[in-house]
Design a protein around this motif. Structure first.
Motif, PDB file in Angstrom:
ATOM      1  N   CYS A 233      48.697  37.649  40.277  1.00 18.15           N
ATOM      2  CA  CYS A 233      48.541  38.839  40.911  1.00 18.15           C
ATOM      3  C   CYS A 233      47.928  38.572  42.240  1.00 18.15           C
ATOM      4  CB  CYS A 233      47.196  39.592  40.284  1.00 18.15           C
ATOM      5  SG  CYS A 233      46.705  41.088  40.808  1.00 18.15           S
ATOM      6  N   ASN A 234      48.506  39.493  43.435  1.00 17.97           N
ATOM      7  CA  ASN A 234      48.357  39.081  44.690  1.00 17.97           C
ATOM      8  C   ASN A 234      47.211  40.271  45.029  1.00 17.97           C
ATOM      9  OD1 ASN A 234      49.620  41.609  44.225  1.00 17.97           O
ATOM     10  ND2 ASN A 234      50.879  41.362  45.896  1.00 17.97           N
ATOM     11  N   CYS A 235      46.285  40.551  44.109  1.00 18.32           N
ATOM     12  CA  CYS A 235      45.336  41.457  44.578  1.00 18.32           C
ATOM     13  C   CYS A 235      44.124  40.593  45.515  1.00 18.32           C
ATOM     14  CB  CYS A 235      44.407  41.877  43.529  1.00 18.32           C
ATOM     15  SG  CYS A 235      43.521  40.642  42.710  1.00 18.32           S
ATOM     16  N   SER A 236      43.474  41.113  46.393  1.00 20.21           N
ATOM     17  CA  SER A 236      42.307  40.338  47.085  1.00 20.21           C
ATOM     18  C   SER A 236      41.599  41.622  47.636  1.00 20.21           C
ATOM     19  CB  SER A 236      42.953  39.864  48.557  1.00 20.21           C
ATOM     20  OG  SER A 236      43.589  41.193  49.230  1.00 20.21           O
ATOM     21  N   LYS A 237      40.124  41.256  48.094  1.00 22.47           N
ATOM     22  CA  LYS A 237      39.149  42.108  48.432  1.00 22.47           C
ATOM     23  C   LYS A 237      39.783  43.158  49.503  1.00 22.47           C
ATOM     24  CE  LYS A 237      34.247  42.342  49.121  1.00 22.47           C
ATOM     25  NZ  LYS A 237      32.937  41.746  49.079  1.00 22.47           N
TER      26      LYS A 237
ATOM     27  N   GLU B 187      44.204  36.462  28.167  1.00 21.41           N
ATOM     28  CA  GLU B 187      42.691  35.920  28.882  1.00 21.41           C
ATOM     29  C   GLU B 187      41.859  36.908  29.627  1.00 21.41           C
ATOM     30  OE1 GLU B 187      43.566  31.926  30.186  1.00 21.41           O
ATOM     31  OE2 GLU B 187      43.804  31.181  28.233  1.00 21.41           O
ATOM     32  N   HIS B 188      42.852  37.212  30.742  1.00 27.01           N
ATOM     33  CA  HIS B 188      42.524  38.101  31.851  1.00 27.01           C
ATOM     34  C   HIS B 188      41.922  39.503  31.175  1.00 27.01           C
ATOM     35  CE1 HIS B 188      42.896  36.454  35.257  1.00 27.01           C
ATOM     36  NE2 HIS B 188      44.176  35.778  35.189  1.00 27.01           N
TER      37      HIS B 188
ATOM     38  N   VAL C 261      54.894  37.767  37.482  1.00 31.10           N
ATOM     39  CA  VAL C 261      54.746  39.296  36.963  1.00 31.10           C
ATOM     40  C   VAL C 261      53.236  39.443  36.424  1.00 31.10           C
ATOM     41  CG1 VAL C 261      55.043  37.875  34.750  1.00 31.10           C
ATOM     42  CG2 VAL C 261      55.803  40.166  34.949  1.00 31.10           C
ATOM     43  N   LYS C 262      52.978  40.580  36.415  1.00 32.11           N
ATOM     44  CA  LYS C 262      51.436  40.875  36.189  1.00 32.11           C
ATOM     45  C   LYS C 262      51.423  42.283  35.270  1.00 32.11           C
ATOM     46  CE  LYS C 262      51.025  43.217  40.662  1.00 32.11           C
ATOM     47  NZ  LYS C 262      50.215  43.146  41.800  1.00 32.11           N
ATOM     48  N   GLY C 263      50.604  42.484  34.509  1.00 31.82           N
ATOM     49  CA  GLY C 263      50.544  43.990  33.852  1.00 31.82           C
ATOM     50  C   GLY C 263      49.414  44.158  32.970  1.00 31.82           C
ATOM     51  N   TYR C 264      49.327  45.231  32.700  1.00 31.16           N
ATOM     52  CA  TYR C 264      47.854  45.733  31.954  1.00 31.16           C
ATOM     53  C   TYR C 264      48.140  46.893  30.841  1.00 31.16           C
ATOM     54  CZ  TYR C 264      47.796  49.745  34.993  1.00 31.16           C
ATOM     55  OH  TYR C 264      47.922  50.595  35.757  1.00 31.16           O
TER      56      TYR C 264
ATOM     57  N   PHE D 299      45.372  44.939  37.252  1.00 32.55           N
ATOM     58  CA  PHE D 299      46.524  44.107  36.648  1.00 32.55           C
ATOM     59  C   PHE D 299      45.969  42.813  36.332  1.00 32.55           C
ATOM     60  CE2 PHE D 299      49.170  46.822  39.212  1.00 32.55           C
ATOM     61  CZ  PHE D 299      50.338  47.032  38.237  1.00 32.55           C
ATOM     62  N   CYS D 300      44.747  42.082  36.723  1.00 33.28           N
ATOM     63  CA  CYS D 300      44.369  40.908  36.674  1.00 33.28           C
ATOM     64  C   CYS D 300      42.869  41.081  36.224  1.00 33.28           C
ATOM     65  CB  CYS D 300      44.590  40.104  37.593  1.00 33.28           C
ATOM     66  SG  CYS D 300      43.488  40.222  39.080  1.00 33.28           S
ATOM     67  N   ASN D 301      42.166  42.179  36.263  1.00 30.42           N
ATOM     68  CA  ASN D 301      40.823  42.310  35.725  1.00 30.42           C
ATOM     69  C   ASN D 301      39.807  41.645  36.716  1.00 30.42           C
ATOM     70  OD1 ASN D 301      39.727  44.116  34.179  1.00 30.42           O
ATOM     71  ND2 ASN D 301      39.240  42.535  32.517  1.00 30.42           N
ATOM     72  N   THR D 302      40.269  40.953  37.965  1.00 29.43           N
ATOM     73  CA  THR D 302      39.325  40.528  38.821  1.00 29.43           C
ATOM     74  C   THR D 302      38.369  41.545  39.319  1.00 29.43           C
ATOM     75  OG1 THR D 302      40.836  38.574  39.195  1.00 29.43           O
ATOM     76  CG2 THR D 302      39.008  39.193  40.874  1.00 29.43           C
ATOM     77  N   ALA D 303      37.055  41.186  39.529  1.00 25.84           N
ATOM     78  CA  ALA D 303      36.207  42.293  39.779  1.00 25.84           C
ATOM     79  C   ALA D 303      35.548  41.875  41.256  1.00 25.84           C
ATOM     80  CB  ALA D 303      34.883  42.315  39.061  1.00 25.84           C
ATOM     81  N   TYR D 304      35.635  42.723  42.196  1.00 27.48           N
ATOM     82  CA  TYR D 304      35.184  42.663  43.382  1.00 27.48           C
ATOM     83  C   TYR D 304      34.151  43.479  43.862  1.00 27.48           C
ATOM     84  CZ  TYR D 304      40.019  40.574  44.058  1.00 27.48           C
ATOM     85  OH  TYR D 304      41.131  39.865  43.880  1.00 27.48           O
ATOM     86  N   THR D 305      32.994  42.839  44.484  1.00 27.67           N
ATOM     87  CA  THR D 305      31.880  43.523  44.644  1.00 27.67           C
ATOM     88  C   THR D 305      31.675  43.914  46.245  1.00 27.67           C
ATOM     89  OG1 THR D 305      30.591  42.274  43.034  1.00 27.67           O
ATOM     90  CG2 THR D 305      29.030  43.478  44.510  1.00 27.67           C
ATOM     91  N   TYR D 306      31.247  45.094  46.410  1.00 31.54           N
ATOM     92  CA  TYR D 306      31.105  45.750  47.805  1.00 31.54           C
ATOM     93  C   TYR D 306      29.646  45.970  48.219  1.00 31.54           C
ATOM     94  CZ  TYR D 306      36.123  45.770  47.790  1.00 31.54           C
ATOM     95  OH  TYR D 306      37.620  45.815  47.678  1.00 31.54           O
TER      96      TYR D 306
END
Length: 291
Positions: free
Chosen positions: A236-240, A31-32, A87-90, A271-278
């Protein structure tokens, strides 16, 4: 607990074994990343292996990375796992389509010829890095070869991902069985006989086999003992803030150019395709902080 890992021993600790069901992990990844069926199967197999191999690590902070780099259209697969079942991956090219081979998804053809890297970060000065060639590029056999050659641990790895007609994930899971150095010949012979009977992990998963039942099938006549179970999830432990480090790494000159262009930028987590805007203001702050 939908997805989980089982850890076990058999034959008076001459064998250690792991099995996992990972349908939700693999479906979340699909899905990601919007992966095609063959990309889902390839990524799903490595995610399943990663979650079991992560659970082998001893310390809470240990991290495992599995990287496959092949000359096939997938380009490569990266999976990261910790000791807690996360676990995470791409895959580099998630939309790859290939015709089936012998009625099955052609994972080997999608991956191509290349290398498998296993990186274990155990908090030491340098991470451990093991590397082997891809033997079949079907992933399970490649990991079997890796364990035997890089870690000198005779192992059997079985991984399976089964897709629905609508390209969602129907089943996913697998096992890793390893012989300890003191394993007796009769134990090895019996295990080899058992493994010969299991021709397809996917078939067993499709029959609804749980990780416990997978191990029962393989080790039931060898005194199987389940030692523990742990949940597994795609996480996924990503963050802005973390992704900001990637922005900083491109250099102040390039960031300044983005500011001068006067448009907000979007950065995606691999890893999770989350988009962050700056925003422009945030980019200016990043430059200030990087001085």
């Amino acid at each position: 607990m939908t997805d989980y890992i089982v850890r076990a021993t058999a034959a008076d600790n001459q064998i250690r074994a792991f099995a996992a069901t990972t349908r939700d992990v693999v479906e979340t990844a699909r899905e990601h990343h919007g992966t095609s069926p063959v990309a889902t199967a390839a990524l799903g197999r490595l995610l399943t292996a990663g979650t079991m191999m992560g659970s082998m690590m001893k310390n809470d902070t240990d991290m495992l990375t599995l990287q496959i780099r092949g000359d096939g259209p997938l380009g490569g697969i990266t999976v990261t796992a910790d000791a807690h079942g996360d676990v995470k991956g791409y895959v580099l090219n998630p939309e790859v389509m290939l015709p089936p081979k012998n009625g099955k998804l052609d994972v080997g053809g999608a991956v191509g010829i290349g290398l498998l890297n296993v990186i274990k970060d155990m908090g030491l000065k340098e991470p451990y890095v093991g590397q082997t060639i891809l033997v079949t590029s079907e992933i399970a056999e490649d990991l079997t070869y890796y364990f035997a050659n890089s870690e000198q641990v005779p192992s059997s790895v079985g991984l399976g991902v089964l897709m629905e007609k609508d390209n969602t994930v129907r089943r996913a899971g697998g096992f890793i069985i390893q012989l300890m150095p003191f394993a007796e010949e009769k134990t090895i012979d019996k295990l080899e006989e058992n493994l010969k009977k299991v021709t397809s992990v996917t078939e067993l998963l499709d029959k609804g086999y749980t990780p416990e039942q997978l191990l029962e099938e393989l080790l039931g006549n060898l005194g199987l003992e389940i030692t523990d179970t742990m949940p597994s999830r795609f996480y996924c432990n990503c963050s802005k803030e973390r992704v900001e480090q990637a922005v900083v790494s491109i250099g102040r000159k390039d960031i300044q150019e983005m500011i001068d262009e006067g448009e907000d930028i979007e950065v995606k987590c691999h890893f999770c395709n989350t988009a962050y805007t700056y925003t422009i203001e945030e980019l200016k702050e990043i430059i200030k902080r990087s001085r």
